[in-house]
Design a protein around this motif. Structure first.
Motif, PDB file in Angstrom:
ATOM      1  N   LYS A 383       0.830  -1.211   0.000  1.00  0.00           N
ATOM      2  CA  LYS A 383       0.000   0.000   0.000  1.00  0.00           C
ATOM      3  C   LYS A 383       0.863   1.258   0.000  1.00  0.00           C
ATOM      4  CE  LYS A 383      -4.064  -1.914   2.378  1.00  0.00           C
ATOM      5  NZ  LYS A 383      -4.899  -1.835   3.602  1.00  0.00           N
ATOM      6  N   LEU A 384       1.924   1.245   0.797  1.00  0.00           N
ATOM      7  CA  LEU A 384       2.807   2.410   0.862  1.00  0.00           C
ATOM      8  C   LEU A 384       3.469   2.670  -0.483  1.00  0.00           C
ATOM      9  CD1 LEU A 384       4.197   4.592   2.595  1.00  0.00           C
ATOM     10  CD2 LEU A 384       5.973   2.908   3.113  1.00  0.00           C
ATOM     11  N   MET A 385       3.979   1.618  -1.125  1.00  0.00           N
ATOM     12  CA  MET A 385       4.623   1.789  -2.418  1.00  0.00           C
ATOM     13  C   MET A 385       3.632   2.233  -3.480  1.00  0.00           C
ATOM     14  SD  MET A 385       7.824   1.289  -2.013  1.00  0.00           S
ATOM     15  CE  MET A 385       7.627   2.020  -0.373  1.00  0.00           C
ATOM     16  N   LEU A 386       2.417   1.686  -3.433  1.00  0.00           N
ATOM     17  CA  LEU A 386       1.397   2.090  -4.407  1.00  0.00           C
ATOM     18  C   LEU A 386       1.030   3.560  -4.218  1.00  0.00           C
ATOM     19  CD1 LEU A 386      -0.666   1.413  -6.602  1.00  0.00           C
ATOM     20  CD2 LEU A 386      -2.249   0.674  -4.793  1.00  0.00           C
ATOM     21  N   GLY A 387       0.857   3.976  -2.962  1.00  0.00           N
ATOM     22  CA  GLY A 387       0.508   5.367  -2.703  1.00  0.00           C
ATOM     23  C   GLY A 387       1.587   6.332  -3.146  1.00  0.00           C
ATOM     24  N   ILE A 388       2.853   6.015  -2.832  1.00  0.00           N
ATOM     25  CA  ILE A 388       3.956   6.899  -3.214  1.00  0.00           C
ATOM     26  C   ILE A 388       4.141   6.923  -4.728  1.00  0.00           C
ATOM     27  CG2 ILE A 388       6.459   7.193  -3.067  1.00  0.00           C
ATOM     28  CD1 ILE A 388       6.313   6.207  -0.199  1.00  0.00           C
ATOM     29  N   THR A 389       3.991   5.765  -5.377  1.00  0.00           N
ATOM     30  CA  THR A 389       4.164   5.698  -6.834  1.00  0.00           C
ATOM     31  C   THR A 389       3.099   6.506  -7.556  1.00  0.00           C
ATOM     32  OG1 THR A 389       5.131   3.482  -6.653  1.00  0.00           O
ATOM     33  CG2 THR A 389       4.305   4.143  -8.806  1.00  0.00           C
ATOM     34  N   THR A 390       1.838   6.333  -7.163  1.00  0.00           N
ATOM     35  CA  THR A 390       0.762   7.092  -7.816  1.00  0.00           C
ATOM     36  C   THR A 390       0.889   8.584  -7.533  1.00  0.00           C
ATOM     37  OG1 THR A 390      -0.656   6.537  -5.906  1.00  0.00           O
ATOM     38  CG2 THR A 390      -0.873   5.177  -7.885  1.00  0.00           C
ATOM     39  N   LEU A 391       1.379   8.943  -6.340  1.00  0.00           N
ATOM     40  CA  LEU A 391       1.590  10.356  -6.030  1.00  0.00           C
ATOM     41  C   LEU A 391       2.679  10.944  -6.919  1.00  0.00           C
ATOM     42  CD1 LEU A 391       1.106  12.865  -4.316  1.00  0.00           C
ATOM     43  CD2 LEU A 391       2.706  11.945  -2.617  1.00  0.00           C
ATOM     44  N   PHE A 392       3.769  10.204  -7.086  1.00  0.00           N
ATOM     45  CA  PHE A 392       4.861  10.667  -7.942  1.00  0.00           C
ATOM     46  C   PHE A 392       4.387  10.811  -9.392  1.00  0.00           C
ATOM     47  CE2 PHE A 392       8.282   9.564 -10.903  1.00  0.00           C
ATOM     48  CZ  PHE A 392       9.207  10.548 -10.604  1.00  0.00           C
ATOM     49  N   LEU A 393       3.614   9.836  -9.891  1.00  0.00           N
ATOM     50  CA  LEU A 393       3.122   9.900 -11.270  1.00  0.00           C
ATOM     51  C   LEU A 393       2.125  11.033 -11.449  1.00  0.00           C
ATOM     52  CD1 LEU A 393       2.668   6.088 -12.036  1.00  0.00           C
ATOM     53  CD2 LEU A 393       4.484   7.611 -12.852  1.00  0.00           C
ATOM     54  N   SER A 394       1.319  11.293 -10.412  1.00  0.00           N
ATOM     55  CA  SER A 394       0.365  12.398 -10.517  1.00  0.00           C
ATOM     56  C   SER A 394       1.086  13.742 -10.595  1.00  0.00           C
ATOM     57  CB  SER A 394      -0.596  12.377  -9.328  1.00  0.00           C
ATOM     58  OG  SER A 394       0.069  12.724  -8.118  1.00  0.00           O
ATOM     59  N   ILE A 395       2.171  13.882  -9.856  1.00  0.00           N
ATOM     60  CA  ILE A 395       2.976  15.105  -9.936  1.00  0.00           C
ATOM     61  C   ILE A 395       3.576  15.250 -11.330  1.00  0.00           C
ATOM     62  CG2 ILE A 395       5.035  16.268  -9.057  1.00  0.00           C
ATOM     63  CD1 ILE A 395       4.473  14.990  -6.339  1.00  0.00           C
ATOM     64  N   THR A 396       4.062  14.136 -11.884  1.00  0.00           N
ATOM     65  CA  THR A 396       4.630  14.159 -13.235  1.00  0.00           C
ATOM     66  C   THR A 396       3.584  14.566 -14.262  1.00  0.00           C
ATOM     67  OG1 THR A 396       6.156  12.379 -12.603  1.00  0.00           O
ATOM     68  CG2 THR A 396       5.853  12.781 -14.953  1.00  0.00           C
ATOM     69  N   ALA A 397       2.393  13.960 -14.160  1.00  0.00           N
ATOM     70  CA  ALA A 397       1.308  14.302 -15.099  1.00  0.00           C
ATOM     71  C   ALA A 397       0.890  15.756 -14.945  1.00  0.00           C
ATOM     72  CB  ALA A 397       0.122  13.376 -14.873  1.00  0.00           C
ATOM     73  N   MET A 398       0.887  16.262 -13.708  1.00  0.00           N
ATOM     74  CA  MET A 398       0.538  17.665 -13.469  1.00  0.00           C
ATOM     75  C   MET A 398       1.550  18.592 -14.140  1.00  0.00           C
ATOM     76  SD  MET A 398       0.251  19.719  -9.849  1.00  0.00           S
ATOM     77  CE  MET A 398       2.040  19.569  -9.619  1.00  0.00           C
ATOM     78  N   MET A 399       2.857  18.256 -14.050  1.00  0.00           N
ATOM     79  CA  MET A 399       3.881  19.088 -14.683  1.00  0.00           C
ATOM     80  C   MET A 399       3.763  19.049 -16.202  1.00  0.00           C
ATOM     81  SD  MET A 399       5.367  20.510 -12.225  1.00  0.00           S
ATOM     82  CE  MET A 399       6.630  21.304 -13.216  1.00  0.00           C
ATOM     83  N   ILE A 400       3.384  17.879 -16.737  1.00  0.00           N
ATOM     84  CA  ILE A 400       3.175  17.793 -18.196  1.00  0.00           C
ATOM     85  C   ILE A 400       2.005  18.676 -18.603  1.00  0.00           C
ATOM     86  CG2 ILE A 400       2.488  16.250 -20.069  1.00  0.00           C
ATOM     87  CD1 ILE A 400       3.994  14.020 -18.633  1.00  0.00           C
ATOM     88  N   SER A 401       0.937  18.601 -17.821  1.00  0.00           N
ATOM     89  CA  SER A 401      -0.237  19.437 -18.111  1.00  0.00           C
ATOM     90  C   SER A 401       0.117  20.919 -18.043  1.00  0.00           C
ATOM     91  CB  SER A 401      -1.354  19.104 -17.114  1.00  0.00           C
ATOM     92  OG  SER A 401      -2.471  19.937 -17.316  1.00  0.00           O
TER      93      SER A 401
END
Length: 431
Positions: A383-401
């Protein structure tokens, strides 16, 4: 240190291999010990090639304390990996590993010691000056009467085990297999010590000793603890220092207990020690504080990360309805909907919203978990790894946007604006 090393090396060159006047056996032995203490193993190697019996017991003990001296160099690791790849197709890449100078010194000293009588070898390993007589001799009997403590520890072996000096132990056992059966004053073998101090490399040697494995794993120490009891005891903070976070430290302890459990016969998994505790009960008792620390660490981490995920979700949700260029006042269709780059903005914004929402739900599930000991093995770390991974990817997608939105607005006359803003990292605001 480098300057001192060059001085020592120069003086040795001028000493005619320590044969000049004034060089006694005592002085040669002193120099050898100082070279080993100072990690000047090339000079030490030249000395032991000529004088292999100089302070052999003391040098052996010093080498036992230096596991880092036997560690593989980075270049040797690369060669080993290359060789392993080539071996898959039937080719070789030369000798992939070169022995360290410390290992060469050890081999020369131990080869000389291994040729001596058994009682003299045992005496050297115990760290004694004089050979130990047989246990049924009159001298031993008299010594037993005059002392309440009888030292049978192979001191050198157990020093190396506590330090995790796997290469050192493997070399000693290779030439003198009887060392496997040696025990300390508490009736513990080197494998028991390895389990207690969490040295995986030494413990893995159990799989290479054949039928002797069952004899070793069933040995009980003076407190009634079998090998699995020792795995259940809490280890030092230093041994867990290379793992970040109390929760992941707890996971490592549980995995270690599970690994040792697979090597121990079934009967010993439920055996009680002198305090009436089974290995599992001892593990739970010894790790109560670590479980509490792990729970607190996970909750704090989940709370902080959930705040960030919530902020990202809020921003990208708002951005979905305040798109670059706005809407056509006639039909309400976005002004730039025909442009392919606008699709990239919509997709990245939607992905950021989806990933940040997933991260929020994941961290929320951590906060509502039961935090049982077995949950630290897979459930909570996943759960911890999934939460951190999705958070990191969401930040990446936000920067792309964010970057794409600038290209939409300034894609004609001022292309340098989005390029500059998209690829220039923000400056620190600290003075």
């Amino acid at each position: 240190m480098n300057k001192n090393y060059e001085v020592v090396k120069y003086l040795y060159e001028c000493s005619n291999d320590l044969r000049d006047d004034g060089w006694t056996t005592q002085k040669r032995g002193w120099l050898l010990k100082k070279c080993v203490e100072g990690d000047m193993f090339d000079v030490a190697l030249r000395i032991v090639k000529i004088y292999p019996r100089l302070e052999s017991g003391e040098v052996l003990k010093l080498l036992a304390l230096k596991p880092e001296a036997f560690s593989e160099t980075k270049s040797n690791k690369i060669k080993r990996n290359i060789n392993s790849v080539f071996s898959l197709i039937g080719l070789t890449f030369g000798a992939y590993e070169k022995e360290s100078k410390a290992l060469q010194v050890l081999k020369i000293i131990w080869e000389d010691i291994a040729k001596r009588p058994r009682n003299e070898i045992d005496s050297i390993l115990r760290g004694l000056d004089d050979p130990v007589v047989d246990s049924d001799s009159s001298a031993d009997s008299q010594r037993g009467k005059n002392s309440h403590t009888r030292h049978y520890s192979s001191q050198v072996m157990f020093i190396a085990t506590e330090k995790g000096n796997t290469t050192f132990l493997a070399e000693l056992i290779r030439r003198y297999p009887d060392l496997i059966c040696k025990v300390n004053d508490n009736n513990m073998s080197i494998f028991h010590i390895a389990v207690k101090y969490r040295h995986e490399g030494i413990h893995n040697l159990l799989n290479q000793i054949g039928s002797m494995k069952d004899f070793i794993t069933t040995r009980i120490d003076g407190d009634g603890n079998n090998m699995l009891h020792l795995a259940g005891m809490s280890t030092t903070k230093e041994r867990l220092a290379d793992v970040s976070g109390a929760a992941l430290q707890m996971q490592r302890e549980l995995l270690w207990f599970k690994e040792v459990s697979e090597a121990v016969p079934f009967y010993y998994k439920e055996q009680k020690n002198n305090k009436g505790l089974t290995p599992r009960e001892l593990f739970s008792k010894e790790h109560e504080e670590l479980i509490k620390e792990g729970e607190k660490w996970l909750k704090d981490t989940a709370s902080h990360c959930m705040v960030v995920a919530t902020l990202i979700a809020t921003m990208v949700f708002a951005a979905a309805f305040t798109i670059p260029g706005g809407y056509n006042q006639t039909d309400g269709i976005p002004v730039f909907y025909r442009k392919p780059i606008f699709i990239a903005f919509v997709v990245s914004d939607a992905m950021s919203l989806f990933l940040s929402s997933t991260s929020i739900l994941t961290f929320l599930s951590i906060l509502t978990s039961r935090f049982a000991a077995r949950d630290f093995v897979k459930t909570l770390p996943i759960k911890l790894m999934l939460g951190i991974t999705t958070l990191f990817l969401s930040i990446t997608a936000m920067m792309i946007s964010f970057s794409v939105s600038f290209f939409i607005l300034y894609n004609k006359e001022m292309k340098w604006v989005p390029i500059l803003l998209s690829f220039t990292p923000p400056k620190s605001t600290r003075g």
